[in-house]
Write a protein that holds these residues in place. Structure first.
Motif, PDB file in Angstrom:
ATOM      1  N   LEU A 145       0.838  -1.194   0.000  1.00  0.00           N
ATOM      2  CA  LEU A 145       0.000   0.000   0.000  1.00  0.00           C
ATOM      3  C   LEU A 145       0.875   1.248   0.000  1.00  0.00           C
ATOM      4  O   LEU A 145       1.892   1.321   0.676  1.00  0.00           O
ATOM      5  N   THR A 146       0.469   2.247  -0.751  1.00  0.00           N
ATOM      6  CA  THR A 146       1.221   3.483  -0.894  1.00  0.00           C
ATOM      7  C   THR A 146       0.387   4.671  -0.415  1.00  0.00           C
ATOM      8  O   THR A 146      -0.805   4.540  -0.148  1.00  0.00           O
ATOM      9  N   ASP A 147       1.024   5.841  -0.356  1.00  0.00           N
ATOM     10  CA  ASP A 147       0.295   7.063  -0.015  1.00  0.00           C
ATOM     11  C   ASP A 147      -0.891   7.270  -0.960  1.00  0.00           C
ATOM     12  O   ASP A 147      -1.994   7.610  -0.527  1.00  0.00           O
ATOM     13  N   LEU A 172       3.861  -0.222   7.494  1.00  0.00           N
ATOM     14  CA  LEU A 172       3.690   0.168   6.097  1.00  0.00           C
ATOM     15  C   LEU A 172       4.925   0.965   5.690  1.00  0.00           C
ATOM     16  O   LEU A 172       5.032   2.164   5.972  1.00  0.00           O
ATOM     17  N   PRO A 173       5.869   0.333   5.023  1.00  0.00           N
ATOM     18  CA  PRO A 173       7.149   0.994   4.736  1.00  0.00           C
ATOM     19  C   PRO A 173       7.036   2.191   3.803  1.00  0.00           C
ATOM     20  O   PRO A 173       7.920   3.048   3.797  1.00  0.00           O
ATOM     21  N   ALA A 174       5.958   2.272   3.015  1.00  0.00           N
ATOM     22  CA  ALA A 174       5.835   3.368   2.049  1.00  0.00           C
ATOM     23  C   ALA A 174       5.019   4.545   2.587  1.00  0.00           C
ATOM     24  O   ALA A 174       4.887   5.566   1.900  1.00  0.00           O
ATOM     25  N   LEU A 175       4.498   4.436   3.796  1.00  0.00           N
ATOM     26  CA  LEU A 175       3.661   5.512   4.338  1.00  0.00           C
ATOM     27  C   LEU A 175       4.516   6.716   4.707  1.00  0.00           C
ATOM     28  O   LEU A 175       5.464   6.610   5.478  1.00  0.00           O
ATOM     29  N   THR A 176       4.161   7.886   4.166  1.00  0.00           N
ATOM     30  CA  THR A 176       4.872   9.126   4.459  1.00  0.00           C
ATOM     31  C   THR A 176       3.890  10.155   5.001  1.00  0.00           C
ATOM     32  O   THR A 176       2.696   9.887   5.172  1.00  0.00           O
ATOM     33  N   ASP A 177       4.392  11.366   5.220  1.00  0.00           N
ATOM     34  CA  ASP A 177       3.542  12.443   5.708  1.00  0.00           C
ATOM     35  C   ASP A 177       2.367  12.704   4.776  1.00  0.00           C
ATOM     36  O   ASP A 177       1.261  13.017   5.226  1.00  0.00           O
ATOM     37  N   MET A 178       2.588  12.584   3.476  1.00  0.00           N
ATOM     38  CA  MET A 178       1.515  12.818   2.510  1.00  0.00           C
ATOM     39  C   MET A 178       0.359  11.852   2.740  1.00  0.00           C
ATOM     40  O   MET A 178      -0.817  12.248   2.731  1.00  0.00           O
TER      41      MET A 178
END
Length: 222
Positions: free
Chosen positions: A87-89, A109-115
């Motif tokens: 899963l991505t932002d 979730l390694p791809a989770l960022t502030d966005m």
């Protein structure tokens, strides 16, 4: 995948977006009043086109998708996406639009960022229980933008979020007045002094898990 009127079964690790879309589409007529969906450790799960709402154009103002979609589950109150590593932002922003959602886990979730965090905050403003442990790309800036959307937040797990500092504690203290339980264990940017100040300023907080913050082993419980 689910049982109408009750909690969902835990999906198998190999379960993918296509299968989920097919299961949602297998119910004819109005969707069931599903309140709980658990997809933890479904490492193959990613946003499939059938899980999105494809509007025919700018003139299509339909608020709900016409085909099988997670977005039809507007009664959802609990969602577990722990370790759904694909899963991505962008996918979270498109799917996590549940105004009644109370509990959400996005741990590992390694791809989770502030966005993605900000998108989830806008799409799920009623959260009371949020788990974001081991989301190493989250920063103070993301929390500064997201926290104001979660005035009902009571339980928050930020353990192993390595980029967070005491600035995030200040943000949570100011925006999330109903917070009761906080876990910042193994957050190297948050020190013991900041944890103690946080709890002193919010007397309703009953437990702060802070093992190994700043190299210390500390748990504060009232």
């Amino acid at each position: 995948v689910y049982s109408p009127g009750g909690p969902a079964r835990v999906a198998e690790p190999g379960y993918g977006g296509r299968e989920l879309a097919q299961a949602l589409g297998s119910v004819h007529g109005a969707p069931p009043p599903l309140t709980s969906l658990k997809l933890a450790y479904c490492s193959s799960l990613k946003l499939h086109p059938e899980l999105q709402h494809h509007a025919s154009g700018p003139e299509d103002a339909s608020p709900m998708p016409q085909g099988p979609s997670l977005l039809t589950l507007q009664a959802l109150q609990e969602l577990d996406l722990t370790a759904c590593s694909k899963l991505t932002d962008a996918s979270l922003a498109k799917v996590l639009q549940f105004p009644q959602l109370r509990q959400l886990s996005l741990s590992l979730l390694p791809a989770l960022t502030d966005m993605g965090l900000v998108a989830v905050a806008r799409g799920c403003p009623s959260l009371e229980h949020l788990v974001l442990s081991h989301c190493s790309h989250l920063t103070d800036e993301g929390w500064a933008q997201a926290a104001g959307s979660w005035p009902r937040l009571q339980h928050l797990n930020l353990s192993n979020c390595s980029q967070l500092t005491e600035q995030t504690l200040d943000t949570i203290r100011q925006a999330c007045k109903q917070i009761r339980v906080l876990d910042v264990a193994m957050c190297p940017g948050i020190n013991v002094v900041a944890v103690r100040r946080f709890q002193a300023q919010l007397p309703q907080v009953t437990c702060v898990q802070s093992r190994f913050v700043g190299g210390a082993d500390l748990t504060l419980t009232l």
